[in-house]
Design a protein around this motif. Structure first.
Motif, PDB file in Angstrom:
ATOM      1  N   LEU A  54       0.811  -1.205   0.000  1.00 54.09           N
ATOM      2  CA  LEU A  54       0.000   0.000   0.000  1.00 54.09           C
ATOM      3  C   LEU A  54       0.853   1.268   0.000  1.00 54.09           C
ATOM      4  O   LEU A  54       0.567   2.224  -0.731  1.00 54.09           O
ATOM      5  N   THR A  55       1.908   1.298   0.808  1.00 50.74           N
ATOM      6  CA  THR A  55       2.702   2.526   0.933  1.00 50.74           C
ATOM      7  C   THR A  55       3.694   2.714  -0.204  1.00 50.74           C
ATOM      8  O   THR A  55       3.905   3.835  -0.679  1.00 50.74           O
ATOM      9  N   ALA A  65      -2.957   3.707   4.982  1.00 48.79           N
ATOM     10  CA  ALA A  65      -2.652   2.301   4.698  1.00 48.79           C
ATOM     11  C   ALA A  65      -2.901   1.430   5.922  1.00 48.79           C
ATOM     12  O   ALA A  65      -3.405   0.305   5.814  1.00 48.79           O
ATOM     13  N   GLY A  66      -2.559   1.946   7.095  1.00 43.45           N
ATOM     14  CA  GLY A  66      -2.822   1.199   8.309  1.00 43.45           C
ATOM     15  C   GLY A  66      -4.304   0.935   8.505  1.00 43.45           C
ATOM     16  O   GLY A  66      -4.708  -0.154   8.916  1.00 43.45           O
ATOM     17  N   LEU A  67      -5.138   1.923   8.187  1.00 36.70           N
ATOM     18  CA  LEU A  67      -6.583   1.740   8.280  1.00 36.70           C
ATOM     19  C   LEU A  67      -7.080   0.713   7.266  1.00 36.70           C
ATOM     20  O   LEU A  67      -7.965  -0.097   7.565  1.00 36.70           O
ATOM     21  N   GLY A 118      -5.590  -6.472  -8.365  1.00 35.35           N
ATOM     22  CA  GLY A 118      -6.408  -5.321  -8.745  1.00 35.35           C
ATOM     23  C   GLY A 118      -5.623  -4.195  -9.374  1.00 35.35           C
ATOM     24  O   GLY A 118      -4.411  -4.310  -9.624  1.00 35.35           O
ATOM     25  N   PRO A 119      -6.273  -3.078  -9.631  1.00 35.79           N
ATOM     26  CA  PRO A 119      -5.608  -1.908 -10.228  1.00 35.79           C
ATOM     27  C   PRO A 119      -4.605  -1.283  -9.268  1.00 35.79           C
ATOM     28  O   PRO A 119      -4.739  -1.411  -8.048  1.00 35.79           O
ATOM     29  N   ALA A 124      -7.131   5.874  -4.975  1.00 39.12           N
ATOM     30  CA  ALA A 124      -8.418   5.647  -4.314  1.00 39.12           C
ATOM     31  C   ALA A 124      -9.060   4.351  -4.792  1.00 39.12           C
ATOM     32  O   ALA A 124      -9.584   3.560  -3.988  1.00 39.12           O
ATOM     33  N   LEU A 125      -9.023   4.112  -6.105  1.00 41.09           N
ATOM     34  CA  LEU A 125      -9.601   2.881  -6.647  1.00 41.09           C
ATOM     35  C   LEU A 125      -8.805   1.664  -6.191  1.00 41.09           C
ATOM     36  O   LEU A 125      -9.381   0.634  -5.810  1.00 41.09           O
ATOM     37  N   ALA A 126      -7.474   1.781  -6.218  1.00 38.32           N
ATOM     38  CA  ALA A 126      -6.626   0.664  -5.798  1.00 38.32           C
ATOM     39  C   ALA A 126      -6.843   0.333  -4.331  1.00 38.32           C
ATOM     40  O   ALA A 126      -6.936  -0.842  -3.941  1.00 38.32           O
ATOM     41  N   GLY A 127      -6.954   1.367  -3.499  1.00 36.97           N
ATOM     42  CA  GLY A 127      -7.185   1.137  -2.082  1.00 36.97           C
ATOM     43  C   GLY A 127      -8.546   0.501  -1.818  1.00 36.97           C
ATOM     44  O   GLY A 127      -8.674  -0.372  -0.952  1.00 36.97           O
ATOM     45  N   THR A 128      -9.556   0.918  -2.577  1.00 42.79           N
ATOM     46  CA  THR A 128     -10.891   0.332  -2.425  1.00 42.79           C
ATOM     47  C   THR A 128     -10.885  -1.144  -2.795  1.00 42.79           C
ATOM     48  O   THR A 128     -11.516  -1.977  -2.129  1.00 42.79           O
ATOM     49  N   TRP A 129     -10.169  -1.490  -3.877  1.00 42.32           N
ATOM     50  CA  TRP A 129     -10.055  -2.894  -4.285  1.00 42.32           C
ATOM     51  C   TRP A 129      -9.455  -3.725  -3.154  1.00 42.32           C
ATOM     52  O   TRP A 129      -9.934  -4.821  -2.843  1.00 42.32           O
TER      53      TRP A 129
END
Length: 455
Positions: A54-55, A65-67, A118-119, A124-129
């Motif tokens: 994530l980071t 990222a922690g969340l 995922g993407p 935002a989209l990658a984090g949602t995936w």
């Protein structure tokens, strides 16, 4: 003193003799242990690589990222008691718990492959995936792990046989951590930034599927003591479980150590890349962490049989905490010194996995002996919920330490980190876990269930 403590541990009389329960076949012990391939792989790799993914791959800030890592695990903590209650009430002719191993295990394998597939942009989209697929992983894992952990209380009534069963499980767990945690960074680095994490997802997904199917098949001849399913609502059962003093103490100590372990797992990749300036050092640290456990687990078993499980748990906790604290000095001396202290952590970690998992069935079985009702699934549901929450809070805590230290998140892995971030990595990997382990020892002082095991 609780009634369970007053009567001595399940399966052992006051003179220390073992109850006349037949020993489990070796094939059943091995088959049950295979489930740890799934739990070890899923428990290790997200804790090791998801936060760096994530980071440093998606460019998401450390606090956010922690969340992202924490929230799906928090859902898992809510779901686990429900999964335990459902498995308690199962009437499947193939067994109360076994069918969950296959169906939920295979679902977990598929969801894990998707986690890293995922993407990668926009962020935002990658984090949602990641949130959605990790939520799917957590849901499937709850319905695998809770029935799996509940099985020993129903497979044998013998106090020492449960320790032997956990010896197999922890040995396989150590091997699973070694393979999944040691090879995943190698696969990531070998395949490069585009396909590296996707390769990790596929590799770990296959491991999970093999472990789940192996445990399902390997326990097909396992005995299963069936007692009356506990009555009342889930809330009623949770209230009963929460009122068990030895369970509360054991759970509290284990969760504090899960939090410590989660923080250390999250920090391995950062320590290797930033402090030791060698991404390959992550694999070295994992081998040193898990390798000794493969050798010392039988020795921990002997100590538990001779001195009691609580004594073994305490001894392992001391080594875990001292090793973590010593690593604070070792990281300044380089990879070799760090590997030595991490090996000490690994020796202690083996005990801190084996003994609590062997003590949990004692607590559940004592409740069944006292009440005549089976709450094993409810006990293990609460247990795995708390463990999952602790392992999730570990990376969240480590990410918080990184944020306080000013860690720079970037898609450029070569970005320079300030001295404050380097200090944060070191403290989050060493001092913070050591303090948590020390707190767990204070909690463990109140555990009394096996006090009558002969010394």
């Amino acid at each position: 003193m609780s009634p369970a403590a007053a009567s001595g541990p399940p399966g052992r009389d006051r003179a220390g003799g073992t109850a006349t329960a037949p020993a489990l076949p070796a094939s059943v012990r091995r088959g049950y242990g295979l489930g740890s391939v799934a739990t070890g792989a899923f428990g290790t790799v997200p804790g090791l690589l998801l936060l760096p993914y994530l980071t440093d791959r998606l460019g998401i800030a450390a606090g956010v990222a922690g969340l992202v890592v924490f929230l799906p695990k928090a859902w898992d903590a809510v779901l686990n008691p429900v999964a335990g209650r459902i498995s308690d009430r199962s009437t499947n002719p193939a067994g109360r718990r076994r069918p969950f191993l296959l169906t939920a295990g295979l679902a977990l394998a598929v969801a894990f492959v998707l986690l890293f597939a995922g993407p990668t942009a926009p962020a935002a989209l990658a984090g949602t995936w990641v949130v959605v697929t990790f939520l799917a992983c957590a849901t499937a894992y709850a319905f695998f792990q809770v029935p799996y952990v509940a099985m020993p209380a129903e497979m044998t009534a013998d106090y020492d046989e449960r320790t032997r069963l956990m010896t197999w499980r922890v040995a396989v767990l150590a091997l699973a951590i070694l393979v999944s945690g040691g090879l995943s960074p190698v696969i990531r680095d070998a395949l490069g930034p585009t396909w590296g994490y996707r390769g990790v997802g596929l590799f770990v997904g296959v491991l999970i599927a093999v472990g789940a199917a192996g445990a399902w098949w390997g326990t097909r001849h396992a005995p299963a003591r069936r007692t009356a399913t506990a009555g009342g609502s889930l809330r009623d059962q949770l209230r009963v479980v929460a009122a068990a003093p030895d369970f509360r103490v054991l759970l509290g100590a284990f969760v504090l150590q899960a939090l410590a372990t989660g923080a250390m797992l999250a920090g391995v990749d950062y320590v290797a890349r930033v402090l030791l300036a060698s991404p390959a050092a992550a694999t070295v640290l994992f081998v040193c962490f898990v390798g000794p456990a493969l050798l010392v687990t039988p020795l921990w078993q002997r100590l538990g049989e001779a001195r009691g499980k609580r004594t073994g748990f305490v001894a392992g906790s001391v080594l875990l905490g001292v090793g973590a604290l010593a690593t604070l000095l070792a990281v300044r001396a380089g990879t070799a010194a760090t590997a030595v202290t991490v090996a000490v952590v690994g020796i202690g970690y083996a005990a801190c996995q084996m003994f609590p998992l062997a003590m949990l069935p004692d607590v559940a079985a004592a409740d069944t002996d006292r009440t005549g009702e089976d709450r094993a699934g409810t006990y293990t549901g609460v247990w795995t919920a708390a463990e999952t929450l602790g392992l999730a809070l570990g990376p969240f805590l480590f990410a918080g330490v990184l944020a306080l230290g000013g860690y720079v998140s970037s898609t450029d892995a070569a970005v320079a980190q300030p001295d404050s971030a380097r200090t944060a990595i070191a403290l989050g990997f060493t001092l913070v876990p050591a303090v948590l382990v020390a707190a767990s020892l204070l909690v463990l002082r109140r555990y009394r269930l096996d006090q009558e095991v002969p010394r």
